[in-house]
Scaffold this motif. Sequence first.
Motif, PDB file in Angstrom:
ATOM      1  N   ASP A   1      47.104  30.319 101.017  1.00 40.78           N
ATOM      2  CA  ASP A   1      47.195  28.925 100.568  1.00 40.78           C
ATOM      3  C   ASP A   1      46.293  28.661  99.354  1.00 40.78           C
ATOM      4  N   ILE A   2      45.090  29.242  99.359  1.00 43.07           N
ATOM      5  CA  ILE A   2      44.178  29.077  98.222  1.00 43.07           C
ATOM      6  C   ILE A   2      44.793  29.688  96.962  1.00 43.07           C
ATOM      7  N   LEU A   3      45.358  30.877  97.116  1.00 43.37           N
ATOM      8  CA  LEU A   3      45.977  31.544  95.974  1.00 43.37           C
ATOM      9  C   LEU A   3      47.214  30.796  95.490  1.00 43.37           C
ATOM     10  N   ARG A   4      47.982  30.256  96.425  1.00 46.08           N
ATOM     11  CA  ARG A   4      49.192  29.532  96.052  1.00 46.08           C
ATOM     12  C   ARG A   4      48.857  28.255  95.288  1.00 46.08           C
ATOM     13  N   ALA A   5      47.765  27.598  95.643  1.00 46.60           N
ATOM     14  CA  ALA A   5      47.360  26.381  94.937  1.00 46.60           C
ATOM     15  C   ALA A   5      46.947  26.701  93.503  1.00 46.60           C
ATOM     16  N   TYR A   6      46.398  27.891  93.300  1.00 45.45           N
ATOM     17  CA  TYR A   6      45.965  28.303  91.966  1.00 45.45           C
ATOM     18  C   TYR A   6      47.129  28.854  91.152  1.00 45.45           C
TER      19      TYR A   6
ATOM     20  N   THR B   1      47.327  30.659  81.170  1.00 45.74           N
ATOM     21  CA  THR B   1      46.058  31.094  81.756  1.00 45.74           C
ATOM     22  C   THR B   1      45.237  29.894  82.207  1.00 45.74           C
ATOM     23  N   LYS B   2      44.168  30.180  82.891  1.00 44.76           N
ATOM     24  CA  LYS B   2      43.243  29.152  83.359  1.00 44.76           C
ATOM     25  C   LYS B   2      41.927  29.258  82.579  1.00 44.76           C
ATOM     26  N   SER B   3      41.197  28.188  82.550  1.00 42.34           N
ATOM     27  CA  SER B   3      39.893  28.193  81.899  1.00 42.34           C
ATOM     28  C   SER B   3      38.873  28.911  82.780  1.00 42.34           C
ATOM     29  N   LYS B   4      37.730  29.245  82.192  1.00 41.93           N
ATOM     30  CA  LYS B   4      36.663  29.866  82.986  1.00 41.93           C
ATOM     31  C   LYS B   4      36.225  28.933  84.108  1.00 41.93           C
ATOM     32  N   LYS B   5      36.233  27.622  83.837  1.00 40.87           N
ATOM     33  CA  LYS B   5      35.836  26.655  84.866  1.00 40.87           C
ATOM     34  C   LYS B   5      36.794  26.711  86.045  1.00 40.87           C
ATOM     35  N   GLU B   6      38.090  26.747  85.770  1.00 39.33           N
ATOM     36  CA  GLU B   6      39.074  26.827  86.852  1.00 39.33           C
ATOM     37  C   GLU B   6      38.942  28.141  87.620  1.00 39.33           C
ATOM     38  N   LEU B   7      38.671  29.230  86.888  1.00 36.51           N
ATOM     39  CA  LEU B   7      38.468  30.519  87.550  1.00 36.51           C
ATOM     40  C   LEU B   7      37.268  30.479  88.475  1.00 36.51           C
TER      41      LEU B   7
ATOM     42  N   LEU C   1      41.218  36.510  84.433  1.00 31.17           N
ATOM     43  CA  LEU C   1      39.790  36.742  84.252  1.00 31.17           C
ATOM     44  C   LEU C   1      39.513  37.473  82.941  1.00 31.17           C
ATOM     45  N   ILE C   2      40.241  38.555  82.687  1.00 29.44           N
ATOM     46  CA  ILE C   2      39.945  39.315  81.473  1.00 29.44           C
ATOM     47  C   ILE C   2      40.356  38.537  80.223  1.00 29.44           C
ATOM     48  N   LEU C   3      41.407  37.718  80.340  1.00 33.36           N
ATOM     49  CA  LEU C   3      41.792  36.898  79.193  1.00 33.36           C
ATOM     50  C   LEU C   3      40.716  35.862  78.885  1.00 33.36           C
TER      51      LEU C   3
END
Length: 406
Positions: A384-389, A355-361, A191-193
């Motif tokens: 499970d949600i966290l593991r997928a991310y 890292t992930k994009s803002k959209k993915e976040l 998020l901060i990145l």
Amino acid sequence: MNKLFDLERFISKYVTQREESLFKNDLDRFDDVLRSRIDSKKALVIGGAGTIGSSFIKALLKFNLKSIYVVDTNENGLTELVRDLRSRNDLNVPDELITYPMNFSDPVFEKMFLASGTFDIVANFAAHKHVRSEKDHYSIEAMIQNNVLKAKGLLDLLIERPPSHFFCVSTDKAANPVNVMGASKKLMEDLILAYSDNLNITTARFANVAFSNGSLPFGFMERIAKRQPFSSPLNIKRYFVSPEESGQICLLACILGESGQIFFPKLDYEKHMKTFSSIAEDLLKELGFEVYRCASEAEAKLEASKLSSTSDHYPVYFFESNTSGEKSFEEFYTEDEKLDMDSFSGLGVILETPTKSKKELMEIFHKLDNAFQSKLTDKAAIVDILRAYLPNFDHIEKGRNLDQGM
């Protein structure tokens, strides 16, 4: 217990095994730069009553701030912080030292922030930091709200009045996380990145802070005062820094780091790893006790009930860890992160991390929010949600948490 027991000396001798700070060379080398960026400046510290937050404040007050505001939900902690700061002769406490017992996500915080002008330095230490805080989906929701979702609200607010330096604390458990706390901090890092182009923002992955509030070694001191047995895992090794060093890590990362960088202490696996049980034994010996090892919690509690002011032994119960989310060792970075090991003597810097994009976040925030709203959600669903991310999130689930032990 000896009234003059020197905890700082004990930490230096037995825990960190360093006579001087790991970061002394960096502080000396960059002293002029630090002074130019701190002296006469205005600072805001969120979560400043905790061990790391208060240590950061003390590191800042080695310089000459114009003013400092401290926010924390712990009203008693803020009271003791002020007493501590104003009772020391080695700090430059400004006339404008203002403490607010409030939550940084509440509307009153936003009112205060916007009415106070622009802060040059902002640091956020408000976080859930214990693996024991992920017992079920209710405790996990509170953790993710505090560590991630509320942090986003703070970032959005800071964009309105951007500071010169913003620091947000992370954890070593964010590297290849095995618990939800570590996964939440990895989310926070992403998020901060994502905001690092809009704010000058840095973070740091920490070792364990010796005798920090709520830590197992801190609990040893509490157990002594209450004549209760010590309890500790035998097989868990951790890196340690002193409380003073924890504040210095944050100071160096906050003031000297470039936006998007993640700092960590340079510690050696062979030299600097310690078990909690060895710290317990060293502490008891330093206090003049013989260690009395018990075979069960029940035996340890029975022996503790026999303690008196003349006792020369102290009961302990050491065991193999069997709780969810416990990693047998810690690490500060992963193999796919780009490192700078040369710019600082005592600190390494992660220059690039996947890292992930803002959209993915926003997508995972939406999924988490939907899960929190559902009456059918349980801990496994959130994992499970966290593991997928986070593909490297390898949650260790044993069906038992730390609150179920002594």
